[in-house]
Each structure stands twice: as structure tokens, then as C-alpha cells.
Motif scaffolding. Structure first.
Motif, PDB file in Angstrom:
ATOM      1  N   ALA A   1       0.837  -1.186   0.000  1.00 49.43           N
ATOM      2  CA  ALA A   1       0.000   0.000   0.000  1.00 49.43           C
ATOM      3  C   ALA A   1       0.879   1.246   0.000  1.00 49.43           C
ATOM      4  O   ALA A   1       2.016   1.216   0.468  1.00 49.43           O
ATOM      5  N   GLN A   2       0.314   2.272  -0.543  1.00 49.33           N
ATOM      6  CA  GLN A   2       1.022   3.543  -0.595  1.00 49.33           C
ATOM      7  C   GLN A   2       1.182   4.148   0.797  1.00 49.33           C
ATOM      8  O   GLN A   2       0.362   3.935   1.690  1.00 49.33           O
ATOM      9  N   SER A   3       2.230   4.937   0.933  1.00 50.46           N
ATOM     10  CA  SER A   3       2.425   5.719   2.145  1.00 50.46           C
ATOM     11  C   SER A   3       2.706   7.151   1.720  1.00 50.46           C
ATOM     12  O   SER A   3       3.500   7.379   0.803  1.00 50.46           O
ATOM     13  N   VAL A   4       2.027   8.088   2.356  1.00 48.69           N
ATOM     14  CA  VAL A   4       2.203   9.498   2.022  1.00 48.69           C
ATOM     15  C   VAL A   4       2.624  10.242   3.281  1.00 48.69           C
ATOM     16  O   VAL A   4       1.956  10.126   4.312  1.00 48.69           O
ATOM     17  N   THR A   5       3.717  10.958   3.190  1.00 46.12           N
ATOM     18  CA  THR A   5       4.251  11.678   4.339  1.00 46.12           C
ATOM     19  C   THR A   5       4.201  13.170   4.095  1.00 46.12           C
ATOM     20  O   THR A   5       4.716  13.656   3.088  1.00 46.12           O
ATOM     21  N   GLN A   6       3.575  13.873   5.005  1.00 43.48           N
ATOM     22  CA  GLN A   6       3.594  15.334   4.968  1.00 43.48           C
ATOM     23  C   GLN A   6       4.416  15.807   6.166  1.00 43.48           C
ATOM     24  O   GLN A   6       4.016  15.621   7.307  1.00 43.48           O
ATOM     25  N   LEU A   7       5.567  16.355   5.868  1.00 42.42           N
ATOM     26  CA  LEU A   7       6.449  16.824   6.938  1.00 42.42           C
ATOM     27  C   LEU A   7       5.939  18.137   7.492  1.00 42.42           C
ATOM     28  O   LEU A   7       5.747  19.090   6.741  1.00 42.42           O
ATOM     29  N   GLY A   8       5.748  18.168   8.803  1.00 35.46           N
ATOM     30  CA  GLY A   8       5.253  19.381   9.442  1.00 35.46           C
ATOM     31  C   GLY A   8       3.746  19.372   9.534  1.00 35.46           C
ATOM     32  O   GLY A   8       3.051  19.636   8.571  1.00 35.46           O
ATOM     33  N   SER A   9       3.225  19.064  10.729  1.00 38.14           N
ATOM     34  CA  SER A   9       1.777  19.072  10.901  1.00 38.14           C
ATOM     35  C   SER A   9       1.244  20.509  10.985  1.00 38.14           C
ATOM     36  O   SER A   9       0.067  20.742  10.716  1.00 38.14           O
ATOM     37  N   HIS A  10       2.118  21.432  11.374  1.00 37.35           N
ATOM     38  CA  HIS A  10       1.765  22.841  11.444  1.00 37.35           C
ATOM     39  C   HIS A  10       2.876  23.654  10.780  1.00 37.35           C
ATOM     40  O   HIS A  10       4.057  23.453  11.066  1.00 37.35           O
ATOM     41  N   VAL A  11       2.477  24.558   9.908  1.00 37.54           N
ATOM     42  CA  VAL A  11       3.409  25.494   9.281  1.00 37.54           C
ATOM     43  C   VAL A  11       2.856  26.894   9.471  1.00 37.54           C
ATOM     44  O   VAL A  11       1.662  27.130   9.235  1.00 37.54           O
ATOM     45  N   SER A  12       3.710  27.800   9.900  1.00 36.08           N
ATOM     46  CA  SER A  12       3.288  29.178  10.117  1.00 36.08           C
ATOM     47  C   SER A  12       4.143  30.103   9.275  1.00 36.08           C
ATOM     48  O   SER A  12       5.374  30.008   9.298  1.00 36.08           O
ATOM     49  N   VAL A  13       3.499  30.977   8.512  1.00 36.70           N
ATOM     50  CA  VAL A  13       4.214  31.941   7.682  1.00 36.70           C
ATOM     51  C   VAL A  13       3.585  33.311   7.883  1.00 36.70           C
ATOM     52  O   VAL A  13       2.431  33.426   8.313  1.00 36.70           O
ATOM     53  N   SER A  14       4.327  34.331   7.530  1.00 38.19           N
ATOM     54  CA  SER A  14       3.789  35.690   7.559  1.00 38.19           C
ATOM     55  C   SER A  14       3.092  35.984   6.246  1.00 38.19           C
ATOM     56  O   SER A  14       3.446  35.414   5.198  1.00 38.19           O
TER      57      SER A  14
END
Lengths: 114, 114
Positions: A1-14
């Protein structure tokens, strides 16, 4: 099965800063790739997709993503963040052989500071 | 028109109740999906219908019973649910054609089981 990774559950930018949301997939055969956005208490809205052809794809609201086979990545970018971009973003993939089944990453919540 | 509609928007039901969720699309899509989404999590696939036939059941408990009466409608019948079934239930639809199979999501039904 595929695995998908999103690094950073929270990202904050200006506001006005570059947005970069990361997505990596696991399969050796390049899958179909998608980015979705979800605003609070709403469904998912398709931002863009990669199926074949040009590896840099443009989507709605000024977002774009680049498919990099060598890095098994499909990172989402936007040159200048707007307050209205604050939302949850999901990367999704589907295999070329069983394309109706989507595998979602865990999501990245984007916060945009004034 | 890329709209998927879902009714009701909110539903509160007791553990002994029977209720149904409804989903409708008029995009001519021949694949329809039910997902369950818990707070701060990605959508989890429950069922897939292709050409009005159930093609994927992700080992969902029998207290959830899907139905696809025609190519535009998808129902999810609920019976004897548990409090842990409280979630946002999302319907989606897509074309069957590989490469054009991006999924379009409805706004969801917020279900609370008491």
C-alpha cells in the motif's frame, strides 16, 4: 500500500511570505498526485493534480507543485501567502493500477500571520 | 458544475436510531465514495461505488450500509451506531477514467452519536 508523508503538521508563515508544504510518497512507480485544501467545517477542495507530462503543475489560488521523481516528492508552493490561505492541506496519491483508491497524508495546518 | 451536495449538514442520533445520509452529484461521474473524517485527521475511505456497484469496502462495520440507487445518488444508512462513530462524513465523486479521476468532495455531514 502507498504511504504518504507530509512533513510538518503545522506550518506558520507571515502574510506575503513564501508557502512551502512538503509531501513525499513511497512507491517506486510514480503515482497520480493531488493536493487538496480544507477550510474549517467544509469538504476538501482540489488545488491541483499531477497525472503525466509537465512536472510543474499550476493550480487554483496561485498554488503550484512540482513532481520530482528522483525525490519521490510533490511539494506545494505559493510565492506570497494571503490570510485566506490559512487552512488544512492534504496531499493525496493514487496508484496507476488502482486509481480510485486515494491515500491521504496526515495533513498540514497552515497558519498565516498578519 | 463541480458540485457534490450532501444532506443533512448536521445530524444528531441516538445509538438505537436509524438514519440515512444522502449525497448527490450531476457531473456524470460514475464513481462515488464515502469517507469518514475525525477531527484533525485525514479522510478515511469507507466505500467506493463504480457504475453503481460496490467495488471497495474498507472493512467497515455492518452498522454502516451504503446504497447507490442510481448514477447520481449515494446513500449511507446508519443503524445502531456507537459514540465513536461521531465524525464528519464526506461524499465524493469522480470520473472512472484514469488520469481524470480527481475526486470532488461534498461539504460533509457532521454526525454526532449520543
Amino acid at each position: 500500500a502507498q504511504s504518504v508523508t507530509q512533513l510538518g503538521s503545522h506550518v506558520s508563515v507571515s502574510e506575503g511570505a513564501l508557502v512551502l508544504l512538503r509531501c513525499n510518497y513511497s512507491s517506486s512507480v510514480p503515482p497520480y498526485l493531488f493536493w487538496y485544501v480544507q477550510y474549517p467545517n467544509q469538504g476538501l477542495q482540489l488545488l491541483l493534480k499531477y497525472t503525466t507530462g509537465a512536472t510543474l503543475v499550476k493550480g487554483i489560488n496561485g498554488f503550484e507543485a512540482e513532481f520530482k521523481k528522483s525525490e519521490t516528492s510533490f511539494h506545494l508552493t505559493k510565492p506570497s501567502a494571503h490570510m485566506s490561505d490559512a487552512a488544512e492541506y492534504f496531499c493525496a496519491v493514487s496508484d496507476r493500477g488502482n486509481f480510485n483508491k486515494f491515500y491521504f497524508g496526515s495533513g498540514t495546518k497552515l497558519n498565516v500571520k498578519p | 458544475d463541480t458540485e457534490v451536495t450532501q444532506t443533512p449538514k448536521h445530524l444528531v442520533m441516538g445509538m438505537t436510531n436509524k438514519k440515512s445520509l444522502k449525497c448527490e452529484q450531476h457531473m456524470g461521474h460514475r464513481a462515488m465514495y464515502w469517507y469518514k473524517q475525525k477531527a484533525k485527521k485525514p479522510p478515511e475511505l469507507m466505500f467506493v461505488y463504480s457504475y453503481e456497484k460496490l467495488s471497495i469496502n474498507e472493512s467497515v462495520p455492518s452498522r454502516f450500509s451504503p446504497e447507490c440507487p442510481n448514477s447520481s445518488l449515494l446513500n449511507l444508512h446508519l443503524h445502531a451506531l456507537q459514540p465513536e462513530d461521531s465524525a464528519l462524513y464526506l461524499c465524493a465523486s469522480s470520473q472512472i477514467t484514469s488520469g481524470s479521476h480527481e475526486q470532488y468532495f461534498g461539504p460533509g455531514t457532521r454526525l454526532t452519536v449520543t
